[in-house]
Design an enzyme around this catalytic site. Structure first.
Site, short mmCIF file in Angstrom:
data_model
loop_
_atom_site.label_atom_id
_atom_site.label_comp_id
_atom_site.label_asym_id
_atom_site.label_seq_id
_atom_site.Cartn_x
_atom_site.Cartn_y
_atom_site.Cartn_z
N ILE A 135 3.31 9.01 4.49
CA ILE A 135 2.93 10.36 4.09
C ILE A 135 3.60 10.64 2.75
CG2 ILE A 135 2.44 11.27 6.40
CD1 ILE A 135 5.17 12.45 6.55
N ASP A 136 3.02 11.53 1.97
CA ASP A 136 3.51 11.80 0.63
C ASP A 136 4.91 12.41 0.65
OD1 ASP A 136 1.06 10.94 -0.30
OD2 ASP A 136 0.21 12.97 -0.38
N ARG A 137 5.60 12.29 -0.47
CA ARG A 137 6.97 12.79 -0.58
C ARG A 137 7.07 14.26 -0.17
NH1 ARG A 137 10.08 13.84 -6.19
NH2 ARG A 137 8.57 15.55 -6.13
#
Length: 306
Positions: A135-137
């Protein structure tokens, strides 16, 4: 040293916001500016300065290669579930999943190596041990990690056949007439900016996102999204494509902090999968984090309650 050129198309935009729209995070842009690595006509700039149409900015980036393998670091982990085969962690927003250029350490992988030692699947390689999906930062929420190759192969197969279910919650711009819907649009690399994804028929992959309204607010909607596929930035790209970019999204949305939030308001809420060894169905949930509930509070009362 790597030199990147960014040109301003319009006047009046803050320089850090301009860089954020060009593929950098707002914090990375601020660090580059503070370090004197961003220049205009040979002069360093301040992040609060405004760009003029036609301005050309040169960004001198340190392209020191990422280490060949990740190191263990004592970084706190919120472990939701763990056994001999896998663990599920609740990732906070702001934490990068694995080392990459610009983020050589301080990542979830570094924390996992400290927590698990050698007990992580090697399928993902030395820089991504145990990582089944990402998942994105600036996306928070649940992430499943494999402790051995047997578990990794099983979970990857579930991702492929869509029996591993991932449900997210997000706040997006605008209102919906319908209560639910589906975005079926292929996603590929943006032709002009390789750091961005876009809906395109060229060199793309099939992508499907199902959404439903949870609550309506003035100018915004709290939605639930279920992924049928798992493409890079899928929810962010799909919602922007239909005219409802995520609140706070610095790349696909307004490109500036909103409602006190820098980065997309997106949380991986639930995971459903079959345990690789026992065959038992597993369902895990994560409560909405403080940043998300604070955003909802700033939106005012839901329209249905007025």
């Amino acid at each position: 040293m790597k030199i990147t050129t960014v040109q301003a198309q319009e006047s009046g935009e803050r320089i850090d916001a301009l860089l954020a729209r060009s593929g950098y995070t707002r914090s990375a842009a601020a660090r580059l500016i503070a370090a004197g690595q961003v220049t205009r006509e040979g002069q360093t700039v301040k992040k609060s300065e405004l760009a003029r149409a036609g301005d050309v900015f040169l960004i001198a980036e340190d392209d020191t290669p990422v280490p060949a393998s990740a190191a263990a670091q004592d970084i706190p982990l919120d472990v939701v579930y763990e056994d001999a085969d896998l663990l599920v962690v609740n990732k906070p927003r702001g934490l990068v999943v694995h080392p990459a250029p610009g983020h050589p350490d301080g990542t979830l992988v570094n924390a996992l190596l400290h927590h698990c030692g050698d007990s992580l699947s090697g399928i993902g390689g030395e820089m991504r041990p145990g990582i089944v999906h990402r998942i994105d930062r600036d996306t928070s929420g649940l992430l499943i990690v494999a402790k051995n190759d047997f578990a990794h192969q099983s979970l990857s197969a579930q991702l492929a056949d869509r029996s591993l279910s991932r449900v997210y919650e997000a706040v997006v711009h605008g209102g919906f007439r319908a209560d639910s819907g589906t975005v079926n649009a292929p996603i590929g690399r943006h032709p002009a900016d390789r750091k961005r994804m876009t809906v395109t028929e060229k060199n793309s992959r099939h992508a499907v996102t199902h959404w439903e309204v949870i609550e309506r607010y003035a100018g915004f909607t709290h939605i639930r999204c279920k992924l049928e596929t798992g493409r890079t930035h899928q929810i962010r790209v799909h919602m922007a494509h239909i005219g409802h970019p995520l609140l706070g999204d610095m790349v696909y949305g307004a490109g500036k902090p909103e409602k006190g939030l820098e980065g997309q308001c997106l949380h991986a809420r639930t995971l459903k999968f079959i345990h690789p060894r026992t065959g038992e169905p597993m369902e895990l949930a994560s409560p909405l984090p403080e940043y998300f509930t604070a955003v909802l509070a700033r939106l005012g009362p839901p329209l249905d309650n007025q």
